[in-house]
Design a protein around this motif. Structure first.
Motif, PDB file in Angstrom:
ATOM      1  N   ARG A  65      -7.335   3.003   0.365  1.00  0.00           N
ATOM      2  CA  ARG A  65      -8.437   3.714   0.659  1.00  0.00           C
ATOM      3  C   ARG A  65      -9.707   3.336   0.121  1.00  0.00           C
ATOM      4  NH1 ARG A  65      -4.102   7.971  -0.773  1.00  0.00           N
ATOM      5  NH2 ARG A  65      -4.148   7.303  -3.022  1.00  0.00           N
ATOM      6  N   GLN A  66      -9.670   2.500  -0.726  1.00  0.00           N
ATOM      7  CA  GLN A  66     -11.173   2.015  -1.167  1.00  0.00           C
ATOM      8  C   GLN A  66     -11.415   1.035  -0.314  1.00  0.00           C
ATOM      9  OE1 GLN A  66     -12.875   3.026  -3.756  1.00  0.00           O
ATOM     10  NE2 GLN A  66     -14.340   1.253  -3.317  1.00  0.00           N
ATOM     11  N   SER A  67     -10.731   0.115   0.216  1.00  0.00           N
ATOM     12  CA  SER A  67     -11.066  -0.894   1.319  1.00  0.00           C
ATOM     13  C   SER A  67     -11.576  -0.082   2.644  1.00  0.00           C
ATOM     14  CB  SER A  67      -9.884  -1.526   1.714  1.00  0.00           C
ATOM     15  OG  SER A  67      -9.153  -2.498   0.589  1.00  0.00           O
ATOM     16  N   VAL A  68     -11.150   0.858   3.077  1.00  0.00           N
ATOM     17  CA  VAL A  68     -11.578   1.806   3.990  1.00  0.00           C
ATOM     18  C   VAL A  68     -12.769   2.222   3.771  1.00  0.00           C
ATOM     19  CG1 VAL A  68     -11.094   3.697   5.621  1.00  0.00           C
ATOM     20  CG2 VAL A  68      -9.359   2.216   4.996  1.00  0.00           C
ATOM     21  N   ARG A  69     -12.916   2.875   2.638  1.00  0.00           N
ATOM     22  CA  ARG A  69     -13.958   3.655   2.038  1.00  0.00           C
ATOM     23  C   ARG A  69     -15.307   2.420   2.143  1.00  0.00           C
ATOM     24  NH1 ARG A  69     -14.444   8.993  -1.496  1.00  0.00           N
ATOM     25  NH2 ARG A  69     -16.798   9.328  -1.244  1.00  0.00           N
ATOM     26  N   GLU A  70     -15.010   1.615   1.553  1.00  0.00           N
ATOM     27  CA  GLU A  70     -15.897   0.468   1.176  1.00  0.00           C
ATOM     28  C   GLU A  70     -16.699   0.077   2.768  1.00  0.00           C
ATOM     29  OE1 GLU A  70     -14.187  -2.877  -0.641  1.00  0.00           O
ATOM     30  OE2 GLU A  70     -14.310  -2.054  -2.774  1.00  0.00           O
ATOM     31  N   ALA A  71     -15.633  -0.073   3.560  1.00  0.00           N
ATOM     32  CA  ALA A  71     -16.308  -0.372   5.005  1.00  0.00           C
ATOM     33  C   ALA A  71     -16.962   0.646   5.461  1.00  0.00           C
ATOM     34  CB  ALA A  71     -14.946  -0.656   5.883  1.00  0.00           C
ATOM     35  N   VAL A  72     -16.529   1.917   5.521  1.00  0.00           N
ATOM     36  CA  VAL A  72     -17.421   2.993   5.941  1.00  0.00           C
ATOM     37  C   VAL A  72     -18.730   3.193   5.280  1.00  0.00           C
ATOM     38  CG1 VAL A  72     -17.454   5.545   6.026  1.00  0.00           C
ATOM     39  CG2 VAL A  72     -15.277   4.281   6.652  1.00  0.00           C
ATOM     40  N   ASP A  73     -18.848   2.901   4.232  1.00  0.00           N
ATOM     41  CA  ASP A  73     -20.154   3.072   3.205  1.00  0.00           C
ATOM     42  C   ASP A  73     -21.066   2.028   3.590  1.00  0.00           C
ATOM     43  OD1 ASP A  73     -18.846   5.284   2.057  1.00  0.00           O
ATOM     44  OD2 ASP A  73     -18.661   4.105   0.205  1.00  0.00           O
ATOM     45  N   LYS A  74     -20.532   0.881   3.797  1.00  0.00           N
ATOM     46  CA  LYS A  74     -21.251  -0.355   4.204  1.00  0.00           C
ATOM     47  C   LYS A  74     -21.996  -0.211   5.505  1.00  0.00           C
ATOM     48  CE  LYS A  74     -21.083  -2.986   0.483  1.00  0.00           C
ATOM     49  NZ  LYS A  74     -22.455  -3.589  -0.371  1.00  0.00           N
ATOM     50  N   ILE A  75     -21.182   0.144   6.469  1.00  0.00           N
ATOM     51  CA  ILE A  75     -21.449   0.129   7.806  1.00  0.00           C
ATOM     52  C   ILE A  75     -22.272   1.404   8.306  1.00  0.00           C
ATOM     53  CG2 ILE A  75     -19.808   0.977   9.122  1.00  0.00           C
ATOM     54  CD1 ILE A  75     -20.050  -1.384  10.929  1.00  0.00           C
ATOM     55  N   TYR A  76     -21.982   2.675   7.823  1.00  0.00           N
ATOM     56  CA  TYR A  76     -22.675   3.698   8.043  1.00  0.00           C
ATOM     57  C   TYR A  76     -23.625   4.152   6.791  1.00  0.00           C
ATOM     58  CZ  TYR A  76     -19.057   3.378  11.588  1.00  0.00           C
ATOM     59  OH  TYR A  76     -18.382   3.303  12.591  1.00  0.00           O
ATOM     60  N   GLY A  77     -23.626   3.678   5.861  1.00  0.00           N
ATOM     61  CA  GLY A  77     -24.645   3.850   4.615  1.00  0.00           C
ATOM     62  C   GLY A  77     -24.650   5.234   3.991  1.00  0.00           C
TER      63      GLY A  77
ATOM     64  N   CYS B  66       0.708  -1.284   0.026  1.00  0.00           N
ATOM     65  CA  CYS B  66       0.002  -0.188   0.084  1.00  0.00           C
ATOM     66  C   CYS B  66       0.714   1.003  -0.086  1.00  0.00           C
ATOM     67  CB  CYS B  66      -0.812  -0.065   1.169  1.00  0.00           C
ATOM     68  SG  CYS B  66      -1.940  -1.474   1.083  1.00  0.00           S
ATOM     69  N   SER B  67       2.104   1.294   0.120  1.00  0.00           N
ATOM     70  CA  SER B  67       3.131   2.120   0.166  1.00  0.00           C
ATOM     71  C   SER B  67       3.799   2.438  -1.345  1.00  0.00           C
ATOM     72  CB  SER B  67       4.009   2.257   1.328  1.00  0.00           C
ATOM     73  OG  SER B  67       5.017   1.406   1.136  1.00  0.00           O
ATOM     74  N   SER B  68       3.951   1.268  -1.906  1.00  0.00           N
ATOM     75  CA  SER B  68       4.831   1.012  -2.906  1.00  0.00           C
ATOM     76  C   SER B  68       4.105   1.935  -4.339  1.00  0.00           C
ATOM     77  CB  SER B  68       5.255  -0.389  -3.281  1.00  0.00           C
ATOM     78  OG  SER B  68       3.960  -0.987  -3.655  1.00  0.00           O
ATOM     79  N   SER B  69       3.054   2.189  -4.327  1.00  0.00           N
ATOM     80  CA  SER B  69       2.653   2.598  -5.514  1.00  0.00           C
ATOM     81  C   SER B  69       1.327   3.286  -5.474  1.00  0.00           C
ATOM     82  CB  SER B  69       2.305   1.581  -6.545  1.00  0.00           C
ATOM     83  OG  SER B  69       1.334   0.697  -6.302  1.00  0.00           O
ATOM     84  N   LYS B  70       0.872   4.243  -6.282  1.00  0.00           N
ATOM     85  CA  LYS B  70      -0.367   4.986  -6.155  1.00  0.00           C
ATOM     86  C   LYS B  70      -1.520   4.009  -6.271  1.00  0.00           C
ATOM     87  CE  LYS B  70      -3.283   8.756  -7.979  1.00  0.00           C
ATOM     88  NZ  LYS B  70      -4.503   7.775  -7.932  1.00  0.00           N
ATOM     89  N   THR B  71      -1.315   2.869  -7.098  1.00  0.00           N
ATOM     90  CA  THR B  71      -2.205   1.844  -6.949  1.00  0.00           C
ATOM     91  C   THR B  71      -2.529   1.116  -5.613  1.00  0.00           C
ATOM     92  OG1 THR B  71      -2.080   1.341  -9.313  1.00  0.00           O
ATOM     93  CG2 THR B  71      -3.022  -0.375  -8.056  1.00  0.00           C
ATOM     94  N   GLY B  72      -1.332   0.710  -5.137  1.00  0.00           N
ATOM     95  CA  GLY B  72      -1.560   0.479  -3.628  1.00  0.00           C
ATOM     96  C   GLY B  72      -2.195   1.313  -2.739  1.00  0.00           C
ATOM     97  N   ALA B  73      -1.792   2.573  -2.797  1.00  0.00           N
ATOM     98  CA  ALA B  73      -2.494   3.440  -1.685  1.00  0.00           C
ATOM     99  C   ALA B  73      -3.994   3.673  -2.129  1.00  0.00           C
ATOM    100  CB  ALA B  73      -1.748   4.743  -2.009  1.00  0.00           C
ATOM    101  N   ASP B  74      -4.137   3.855  -3.393  1.00  0.00           N
ATOM    102  CA  ASP B  74      -5.739   3.653  -3.771  1.00  0.00           C
ATOM    103  C   ASP B  74      -6.513   2.520  -3.257  1.00  0.00           C
ATOM    104  OD1 ASP B  74      -5.503   6.252  -5.023  1.00  0.00           O
ATOM    105  OD2 ASP B  74      -5.503   5.434  -6.925  1.00  0.00           O
ATOM    106  N   GLN B  75      -5.940   1.317  -3.358  1.00  0.00           N
ATOM    107  CA  GLN B  75      -6.539   0.155  -2.990  1.00  0.00           C
ATOM    108  C   GLN B  75      -6.715   0.258  -1.422  1.00  0.00           C
ATOM    109  OE1 GLN B  75      -4.236  -3.267  -3.626  1.00  0.00           O
ATOM    110  NE2 GLN B  75      -5.943  -4.473  -3.763  1.00  0.00           N
TER     111      GLN B  75
END
Length: 738
Positions: free
Chosen positions: A559-571, A548-557
């Protein structure tokens, strides 16, 4: 006007008292135990300071002990040594080794510290209990291993298990010596002098110790009743250590400092332990310019103030080297003394820090509280597990160029942790490090957090019951993002999750502690993605966190995982608000920092009127625009305004005492380093007609500027050779009536 007994701000100094660096803080930590110590203590006391003592617990001028002059037995075998038999030294000359904290060494330290107790100090700071990762080869350490593990010593570089066990022992040894020292000296002070002595441990952050490959007790000290708190030794030298974000390795002083101060705030949250945050206007590396020191100092100050759970500060180590030292000018190689404007700014900031204990805290990030777990065990696995791997060397920030030529830069990066934290910070999400070890220490420790990130690829849970608390937090509605692929060789150490009897279920073997955690959560599927547990969920990103530190793709991945968790649980997407800045308000003080490498290059606009407290002349501004990479410490003129007709201090580069108001004007006493240029801005009900300064029985006119829009006055003066001056402003009765 600040009560010294609150010990809001202080500094450490090894030199005798001198008026040129009399900062007029609340307390001073006299550094070092030698024949001059009692005299130095009395000198600072005579100047009105509360006096503490600070001394090194891992290193110092202990040659009398090493050479056998103390007890007739030499102790050079207690020096920390590396696998090649070389002593690990503090500095280069004289020969000062880092020590293995044996029982004998602890006895020697207690005899020395007793002298400080006899000299009347009110608190003692045992600095930097440090054991280097590449140590563990001396004869004394081998003996300690045999006593602790009841088995023959094994070279730490032989296997992951050997390295992990060596590091656990190192942490235990410093916990043991600190517990004995503090308990014994507290008992001595109470019996002999009927004085309750306090003990504190100045220590780098857990993040920095892990990154620099040093083992220290850290959170274990919370369990010692004899330890009253910490100083968070965080400064430009630790925070400018390069890390990797989106594949780019470079210094990120603000972001690293934010994380370092965050984990130290977290260390004492919910306890009665005191924490001082340290800043350093210089640093141990003397090769930077004054402009560089200032820029990075302001970054660390802003980063620390974004953590409002701490409101006590060590404003400077070694003020003598700041105000009397010489460093490179902004241009060229010539070394000069501190620029006058920087000196004034430093004193403005230092005295402002004494007023940060504000009840009213306002942030823009209250809805989404995100934590990134880190544990003491992160320090235990900082050596590559291959027996033939070269020693990565010692890094302490003083000679980074040499290390990057000869050392293992990739290992130094500590990318698994920064891979979890930086992608969020860089998008303005206030992710704070969370001390995993505290989960089992305090009920409801995780309650403030809504989202937590965890990986066992760079640390391990010391006890299985941590997972019971984690599972309960998720099932009560929390969102856990787990990042890891179970590839870490340290999963195979002897531990509770893979058959050690301490697991409580010796017949059950887990290949990694993640498997045990997921079992407690009731997760049956073994695939990455979102799975629900009770009212909460787990989102498993099955990659090594360093990815997750080695490329922009890793950082985006990430962030996307955190955002998915936030959206799913808080709607709702409302909880996730990407931005390129952090901002907080503590009472009338506004602290802000605009991020580089973020979601935009836009400036942050802060409306006025505000006073710029980083400005040596304390300008009143109607608007502040911060570009990426810039920080601000501001005073809200409207929010702080007193009742009509009152005079109130906004900021000063002096200690202000005896502020009194009369019908004819106001006056106060200003104290600070001798002869330095000082400024003060105050609310004033009317424009003064004259301002004068009095010192040594003489009166002289002072420079002053009136700002009619804000109804404030700026005063400029010198402290004088006696470190204090009386300032008197007069206004006419007609002006006041008008």
């Amino acid at each position: 006007m600040r009560n010294r007994n609150e010990e809001r701000i202080g500094f450490q100094e090894s030199a005798p008292y001198h008026p040129d660096y009399d900062l007029q803080t609340d307390f001073v930590m006299v550094y070092g135990i030698d024949e001059t110590m009692p005299e130095r203590i009395q000198e600072w006391k005579a100047k009105g300071y509360i006096v503490h003592l600070m001394t090194g617990v891992a290193w110092g001028t202990y040659n009398s002990y090493l050479d056998g002059e103390v007890d007739g037995e030499t102790h050079w075998d207690e020096a920390q040594t590396d696998r090649h038999g070389a002593m690990i030294l503090h500095g280069k000359k004289p020969v000062i080794p880092y020590m293995v904290p044996t029982v004998s060494f602890g006895r020697f330290l207690s005899d020395r510290i007793r002298l400080a107790v006899d000299s009347g100090v009110e608190a003692i700071h045992l600095e930097e209990p440090e054991f280097w990762v590449n140590g563990g080869y001396s004869e004394s350490f081998k003996r300690e291993w045999q006593l602790y593990y009841k088995e023959p010593w094994c070279p730490p570089h032989a296997s992951p298990d050997a390295q992990y066990r060596a590091s656990k022992l190192k942490a235990f040894l410093y916990t043991r010596v600190l517990d004995r020292l503090c308990t014994e000296m507290k008992d001595y002070a109470l019996k002999r002098y009927n004085r309750v002595l306090r003990f504190y441990v100045p220590t780098h952050s857990l993040i920095n110790y892990t990154q620099w490959r040093i083992v220290s007790p850290q959170s274990r000290l919370i369990e010692l009743p004899s330890v009253d708190g910490y100083i968070a030794q965080i400064w430009t030298g630790t925070s400018r250590t390069p890390n990797v974000y989106e594949g780019v390795r470079k210094e990120r002083t603000f972001e690293t400092a934010y994380l370092e101060y965050g984990v130290m705030q977290e260390l004492v949250r919910g306890t009665d332990r005191r924490m001082w945050f340290l800043h350093d206007p210089i640093e141990d590396n003397p090769n930077h310019t004054w402009a560089d020191y200032k820029q990075n100092y302001l970054k660390t100050v802003a980063a620390s103030l974004l953590h409002p759970g701490v409101a006590h500060y060590e404003v400077a180590p070694w003020p003598r080297r700041i105000f009397k030292g010489t460093y490179k000018a902004d241009e060229g190689q010539e070394k000069v003394g501190i620029p006058a404007d920087y000196a004034t700014t430093l004193l403005n900031v230092m005295h402002t820090l004494g007023n940060m204990n504000q009840d009213n805290i306002e942030t823009e990030d209250e809805s989404l509280q995100v934590g990134v777990f880190i544990a003491d065990s992160a320090m235990f696995q900082r050596m590559k597990p291959e027996p033939e791997a070269p020693d990565a060397g010692k890094y302490d920030g003083t000679d980074p160029e040499a290390f990057h030529e000869d050392g293992d830069t990739e290992l130094l990066d500590f990318s698994p942790f920064y891979g979890l934290a930086l992608p969020l910070l860089k998008h303005g999400i206030p992710a704070r490090p969370v001390q995993l070890d505290n989960v089992r220490r305090y009920p409801h420790y995780l309650a403030p957090y809504r989202v937590l990130l965890l990986s066992y690829e760079f640390m391990k849970p010391e006890y299985s019951d941590i997972h019971f608390a984690l599972a309960q937090w998720v099932q009560d509605g929390g969102a856990l993002v787990y990042v890891g692929d179970d590839s870490d060789p340290y999963h195979n150490i002897r531990a509770w999750w893979n058959g050690d009897l301490r697991s409580g279920s010796p017949n059950q073997v887990y290949h990694s502690p993640r498997e045990h955690l997921f079992e407690q959560l009731g997760l049956k599927k073994k695939h990455q993605g979102i799975q629900y547990s009770g009212k909460g969920l787990v989102n498993w990103l099955c990659v090594h966190p360093a990815v997750c530190s080695s490329s922009k793709t890793g950082a985006d991945q990430l962030r996307q995982s955190v955002r998915e968790a936030v959206d799913k649980i808080y709607g709702s997407h409302e909880s996730w608000k990407s931005k390129n800045y952090f901002k907080i308000k503590r009472g009338p003080y506004i602290i802000a920092s605009v991020l580089e490498e973020s979601v935009s290059e836009e400036a942050l606009v802060i409306p006025g009127p505000v006073v710029d407290l980083f400005d040596p002349v304390l300008r009143v501004l109607q608007e502040v625009r911060l570009a990426p990479g810039e920080q601000a410490l501001l005073y809200d003129v409207t929010a702080g305004r007193p009742q009509h007709g009152k005079v109130k201090l906004i900021s000063a580069s002096s200690r202000i005492e005896n502020l009194t108001i009369t019908d004819a004007g106001f006056q106060f006493v200003a104290k600070g380093p001798a002869n330095l240029q000082a400024t003060a801005r105050l609310y004033c009900p009317a424009e003064p007609v004259s301002v004068c300064c009095m010192g040594r029985g003489e009166e002289a006119a002072a420079v002053w500027e009136w700002d009619p829009k804000s109804q404030t006055v700026l005063l400029r003066y010198e402290h004088g050779s006696e470190n204090k001056i009386k300032v008197q402003a007069r206004w006419s009765s007609e002006t006041l009536k008008a």
